[in-house]
Design a protein around this motif. Structure first.
Motif, PDB file in Angstrom:
ATOM      1  N   ARG A 209       0.953  -1.202  -0.310  1.00 23.75           N
ATOM      2  CA  ARG A 209      -0.453   0.264   0.177  1.00 23.75           C
ATOM      3  C   ARG A 209       0.959   1.369   0.017  1.00 23.75           C
ATOM      4  O   ARG A 209       1.024   1.997  -0.556  1.00 23.75           O
TER       5      ARG A 209
ATOM      6  N   GLU B  62      -6.095  -1.039  -4.278  1.00 27.07           N
ATOM      7  CA  GLU B  62      -5.846  -0.013  -4.730  1.00 27.07           C
ATOM      8  C   GLU B  62      -6.125   1.489  -4.944  1.00 27.07           C
ATOM      9  O   GLU B  62      -6.200   2.447  -4.493  1.00 27.07           O
TER      10      GLU B  62
ATOM     11  N   THR C   4       0.985  -7.465  -6.869  1.00 31.95           N
ATOM     12  CA  THR C   4       0.345  -5.744  -5.922  1.00 31.95           C
ATOM     13  C   THR C   4      -1.060  -6.105  -4.854  1.00 31.95           C
ATOM     14  O   THR C   4      -1.409  -6.630  -5.133  1.00 31.95           O
TER      15      THR C   4
ATOM     16  N   ILE D 230      -7.245   3.614 -12.041  1.00 35.30           N
ATOM     17  CA  ILE D 230      -6.700   2.546 -11.443  1.00 35.30           C
ATOM     18  C   ILE D 230      -7.439   1.154 -12.655  1.00 35.30           C
ATOM     19  O   ILE D 230      -8.011   1.249 -13.321  1.00 35.30           O
TER      20      ILE D 230
ATOM     21  N   LEU E 154       2.522   1.332  -3.271  1.00 42.34           N
ATOM     22  CA  LEU E 154       1.203   2.352  -4.894  1.00 42.34           C
ATOM     23  C   LEU E 154       1.310   3.972  -4.163  1.00 42.34           C
ATOM     24  O   LEU E 154       1.560   4.383  -4.981  1.00 42.34           O
TER      25      LEU E 154
END
Length: 885
Positions: free
Chosen positions: A749, A839, A833, A779, A752
């Motif tokens: 996280r 995300e 990821t 996204i 990102l």
């Protein structure tokens, strides 16, 4: 808070007094299995230096951390109080070592207390007290009973300045200097007491593999010091002297032996010196075992090679050592660098008998001998010019030759030597032996222990020799006149078992409480300098094994985990008085406070690494603590009333992330990383307060987490802030903050969010956008996450083909093919990821940070809401970004 910052002196004094009054750091005897945290105890030199402060801050921080995690913690302190420096200091000041030592202990204790170290002072020991060294003597006698003590003549390392014997480990460098005073060390023949550590050589070596919590470098240093070698012993007949045994690890080279060499103190060498002037002159005047250039003298004798029958010349050579191998060796110049150098110097034949194995060798032919005119070939290979053994590989030849040669047999040699503990000085444990002309050496009866030191006599040489009244006594066996042993024990005896005495420091009928020691040992975390990698640690392991065999100790190793801390330097150089670059811990405490010193050192580098002291870094650390105190005071004075919104959700997530990561780093003793996390959370909280009215519960939770995460390293201000926040009891006893979050998730996280912010910065800079008006973060679609997972898990050569087997990916047409090519190109570096929903949630909660930085509204867009032109650029972990200006 003072104008210059918070009043650290008042804060630190208040909480030190409160801890003492509440006995916060005392470890009761009735706990079952405390976490034992220990720093190598110091020699009381008079003042703490920065190396001390770093060492003891590491152990103190870890002990505090474990206590906050709910452990019963044993964290004691004592003094390695015997030793020659105190004796020399007393001589210089015309006082006695005892008074000098205890004055130093008093000073250093006050300094330790000023640093806020949380020791159980009720367990304090000083090795120079009769209450302690009585048990050194008792252990000596137990070792004696078990056949682990021996008295014999030996060539020893003698420091003429310190006027005492040194262990091999106390002789430093190629120049062979005393470890204490840098005086060149001499060799003398003296009668000495030895502890037979070699009886445990195999176990000491083999158990190293089990010390998984020790640094590899330390384990290798111990392996090297023990120095076990497998080889063969084989006899060479020397005319007039019969069979002489040589040890070799390379009996496969025996056909290439062109001379035989004896140590200068080999019995044959000494016999020859009585009748051969050249040999005597060499031994007395020229031999230099520590020199770089091998030297020797021909004796006129020859030795018979037991394999070839060849007569080869015999030399007395200074590179042959009597305590390594057998003091005699067959020399093979073609395959040993030292022998090669000697042979070149003396004009001795250099005969190659081992050749490198050719790459295409099948064993049907014998390779050519190598050219060894310039240097020896020292690796294994194929035997050449070795009679019936030619063509064999070295390992096979070693086995065959050891079997075939009548006098040869397998042998194991060690570099490790028995531990000579005799020291010709006053300030040490008297060796509990009485010398009687009729009975010989007799141990002092146990009921008469301790044999206490007499009053100090300021004299040259060994002061105990001059203590006539103390020295004269009667023999315990026959009652006749006798004299006491006047040598004292090496101080490494004191430190070889002191960790056991902390367990029951007041016990009067044994050195340690066996049952409690079996529950509490081994030490869970030990911290100290790399300079003790061989001596202290090896001797401690030896003592522990003997005590396990003969005193019922249930553990055979003393320390489970070992950390060797790095040095504190100034401008790249180790701090030392001689260099005039010492930074006084006391000055730092007075100017900035103990917490500042502790926090700066712990955040500057990993504990194992050296780091440079920086006054600027100290000031910056103090400013951080001052800001944190201000944040807490502001919160307490004016409790905020903000909303529990997306920003608060982000801050809550960062609190959890910080707790999770910092806790893992504390577990690993990587305090610098834990503190970096904690300071990062502090910045986030400050940004939060500057951005909006914080949600009170979130903000207070964050401050409380910061305070408790800092508490092990900066305990005084942590107590102050814990109290101001209304915490119950002491921060030192508070529960460690917890977070129900996955570490890997947190890392993904954060990566990102930071990558996305960096990508926005790059776009703004490259496009020359001065004032963004809107930022959209898009996204990636779900199918790309599925493709990424397949690519990571697949080992197929044709990745694109495998991706296209999935219908929902194949339906994406050219977009799927293009993304597949990207994945193929980056295949080795791919990693998972967060999923698309995670995300989206993570970036949405972090949008406020981006809005603050770029002063523009931020929208996080899901894939099904984004235009295709933008969506095609989005990938898992790297969302597409569109910026309006």
């Amino acid at each position: 808070m003072s104008d210059a910052g918070y009043d650290h002196a008042t804060v630190e004094r208040r909480w030190q007094e409160a801890w003492d009054e509440a006995d916060v750091y005392r470890t009761p005897d009735d706990v079952e299995d405390p976490t034992y945290v220990l720093g190598m105890y110091p020699y009381p030199s008079g003042k703490l230096h920065m190396g001390h402060v770093r060492n003891y801050t590491i152990t103190d921080a870890y002990a505090r951390y474990r206590r906050m995690r709910g452990d019963d913690v044993l964290h004691p302190m004592g003094w390695d109080a015997f030793g020659l420096p105190a004796e020399n200091a007393a001589k210089e000041r015309d006082t006695n070592p005892r008074d000098w030592t205890f004055d130093c202990i008093e000073t250093m204790t006050e300094q330790m207390e000023s640093m806020g170290f949380g020791y159980d002072w009720e367990r304090e020991i000083a090795t120079c007290t009769p209450e302690y060294y009585r048990w050194n003597q008792w252990l000596f006698e137990r070792f004696h009973e078990e056949g682990l003590v021996e008295r014999r003549d030996a060539e020893v390392n003698w420091c003429p300045h310190c006027e005492t014997v040194l262990a091999d480990e106390q002789v430093e460098g190629e120049a062979e200097l005393c470890w204490r005073c840098d005086t060149p060390v001499e060799q003398r023949e003296l009668e000495q007491w030895f502890l037979k550590i070699t009886e445990y050589a195999d176990e000491l070596l083999e158990a190293i593999d089990e010390l998984e919590g020790w640094p590899n470098s330390v384990r290798q240093m111990q392996r090297n010091w023990i120095g076990r070698q497998y080889g063969s012993e084989v006899n060479f007949d020397i005319e007039g002297h019969g069979a002489v045994t040589a040890f070799t690890t390379r009996i496969d080279t025996i056909h290439g032996a062109t001379f035989f060499a004896l140590a200068p103190d080999h019995p044959i060498s000494e016999e020859l010196a009585e009748e051969n002037d050249d040999v005597r002159h060499f031994i007395e005047e020229e031999a230099d075992p520590d020199g770089d250039d091998p030297n020797g003298v021909e004796t006129g004798l020859t030795a018979t090679n037991p394999v070839t029958g060849e007569e080869i010349p015999v030399y007395v050579a200074d590179f042959v050592l009597s305590d390594v191998g057998t003091g005699a060796l067959m020399a093979v110049p073609a395959h040993d660098e030292r022998d090669h150098a000697f042979a070149e110097k003396k004009g001795i034949e250099i005969r190659p008998v081992i050749a490198p194995e050719p790459d295409d060798w099948t064993g049907e032919t014998i390779p050519d001998a190598p050219d060894v005119s310039e240097e020896a070939y020292t690796d294994d290979g194929i035997l050449v010019d070795s009679g019936e053994y030619s063509g064999l590989e070295s390992e096979t030849a070693r086995e065959r030759l050891t079997e075939d040669v009548e006098s040869a047999e397998e042998a194991t040699q060690y570099q490790l030597r028995d531990w000579g503990i005799s020291r010709q000085r006053y300030w040490g444990t008297p060796i509990p032996v009485i010398h009687c002309d009729d009975c010989g050496p007799v141990t002092v009866p146990e009921e008469e222990l301790p044999v206490e030191l007499p009053e100090f006599i300021n004299t040259t040489g060994n002061p105990l020799d001059a203590a006539e009244e103390w020295k004269q006594t009667t023999c315990p066996d026959c009652g006749g006149e006798a004299v006491r042993e006047t040598d004292t024990m090496d101080t490494f005896v004191d430190s070889s078992w002191y960790f056991l005495r902390y367990i029951s420091p007041g016990l009067e009928d044994a050195p340690f409480d066996r049952e409690r020691a079996n529950d509490w040992m081994p030490v869970d975390q030990y911290v100290g300098g790399i300079e003790h990698a061989v001596m202290h640690l090896l001797y401690s392991r030896f003592f522990t094994k003997v005590l396990a065999d003969h005193e019922g100790l249930a553990h055979r190793e003393p320390f489970t985990n070992l950390l060797a801390q790095g040095m504190v330097q100034l401008e790249g150089e180790k701090m030392s008085k001689s260099k005039g670059n010492v930074v006084s811990p006391q000055r730092i405490v007075e100017e900035y406070g103990a917490d500042t010193a502790r926090l700066f050192m712990m955040q500057a580098a990993q504990p194992e690494r050296d780091f440079d002291w920086s006054e600027e870094g100290v000031r910056s650390t103090y400013a951080f603590l001052d800001r944190l105190k201000g944040m807490v005071e502001q919160y307490v004075t004016n409790e905020p009333d903000g909303d529990d919104d997306a920003v608060a959700s982000y801050v809550d997530a960062e609190i959890d992330a910080t707790i999770a990561i910092a806790s893992d780093e504390y577990d690993d003793l990587t305090f610098n990383k834990a503190l970096r996390e904690t300071q990062g959370l502090t910045r986030t909280l400050r940004q939060y307060a500057n951005h909006t009215e914080p949600h009170a519960e979130t903000y207070e939770r964050g401050l409380s987490a910061v305070v408790r995460l800092l508490s092990p390293v900066a305990p005084h201000i942590a107590e102050e802030l814990h109290d101001e926040l209304g915490g119950e009891g002491f921060a030192a006893n508070a529960e460690w903050p917890t977070a129900d979050v996955d570490h890997n998730y947190v890392v993904k996280r954060r990566r990102l969010v930071e990558n996305t912010r960096e990508d926005i910065r790059d776009i703004v800079e490259v496009a020359g956008i001065e004032d963004p008006t809107a930022i959209d973060i898009v996204i990636a679609p779900d199918w790309k996450y599925d493709a990424l997972e397949i690519a990571i898990e697949s080992d197929a050569d044709n990745l694109i083909g495998e991706l296209m087997q999935e219908s929902h990916i194949r339906e994406q047409g050219d977009a799927a093919a293009d993304y597949g090519q990207d994945l193929q190109a980056e295949r080795e570096a791919l990693s998972m990821t967060l999923g698309p929903d995670d995300e989206h949630a993570a970036l949405k909660s972090a949008a406020w940070l981006i809005e603050r930085e770029f002063e523009a509204p931020v929208t996080v867009v899901a894939a099904d809401e984004a235009p295709d032109a933008v969506l095609k650029n989005a990938a898992p972990g790297r969302p597409a970004i569109e910026i309006d200006d």
